[in-house]
Design a protein around this motif. Structure first.
Motif, PDB file in Angstrom:
ATOM      1  N   LEU A   1       0.840  -1.198   0.000  1.00  0.00           N
ATOM      2  CA  LEU A   1       0.000   0.000   0.000  1.00  0.00           C
ATOM      3  C   LEU A   1       0.869   1.241   0.000  1.00  0.00           C
ATOM      4  CD1 LEU A   1      -2.527  -0.866   2.856  1.00  0.00           C
ATOM      5  CD2 LEU A   1      -2.949  -0.976   0.413  1.00  0.00           C
TER       6      LEU A   1
ATOM      7  N   ASP B   1      -2.939   5.295   0.646  1.00  0.00           N
ATOM      8  CA  ASP B   1      -3.899   4.189   0.745  1.00  0.00           C
ATOM      9  C   ASP B   1      -4.172   3.856   2.208  1.00  0.00           C
ATOM     10  OD1 ASP B   1      -4.087   3.896  -2.031  1.00  0.00           O
ATOM     11  OD2 ASP B   1      -2.554   2.315  -2.097  1.00  0.00           O
TER      12      ASP B   1
ATOM     13  N   LYS C   1      -6.434   6.172   4.178  1.00  0.00           N
ATOM     14  CA  LYS C   1      -7.861   6.089   3.852  1.00  0.00           C
ATOM     15  C   LYS C   1      -8.596   5.140   4.782  1.00  0.00           C
ATOM     16  CE  LYS C   1      -7.221   6.984  -1.072  1.00  0.00           C
ATOM     17  NZ  LYS C   1      -7.297   6.376  -2.418  1.00  0.00           N
TER      18      LYS C   1
END
Length: 114
Positions: A7, A11, A14
């Motif tokens: 990731l 990412d 989030k």
């Protein structure tokens, strides 16, 4: 770990993981696999419903008042007769037993994990 599974920092940011306290826990009779349905208090983020397949290691009465880590920004998901609003996090061992992730000491409900 495969390179394509990594990731980015954006990412990861989030995923909104927060601390919540389990208010209610009861056997979820309408599901195929043994589970509990629960309500979790995330402080200013509200009380959210969820289900969890944690019946091998936990009894409903032992869950009340326990603080857990949960992802709170997934879309709602229909689970049998209930709309799940968060995902309680746990470690799954080789026997498919789930051990809940919780803070080592009580902290404010809604605290972000990061």
């Amino acid at each position: 770990m495969e390179e394509n599974n990594k990731l980015s920092w954006n990412d990861f940011m989030k995923v909104e993981m927060r601390i919540g306290t389990i208010l209610t826990a009861e056997v979820f009779k309408e599901v195929k696999n043994p589970a509990y349905k629960m309500q979790v208090d995330f402080g200013e983020y509200g009380i959210k419903k969820t289900s969890a397949q944690i019946t091998k290691l936990y009894q409903p009465e032992d869950l009340i008042g326990k603080q857990v880590v949960a992802v709170v920004n997934f879309p709602k998901k229909q689970v049998a007769t209930m709309m799940s609003e968060c995902l309680v996090m746990g470690g799954i061992d080789d026997n498919k037993e789930v051990t809940l992730i919780s803070p080592e000491r009580n902290i404010k409900n809604g605290t972000r994990i990061g």
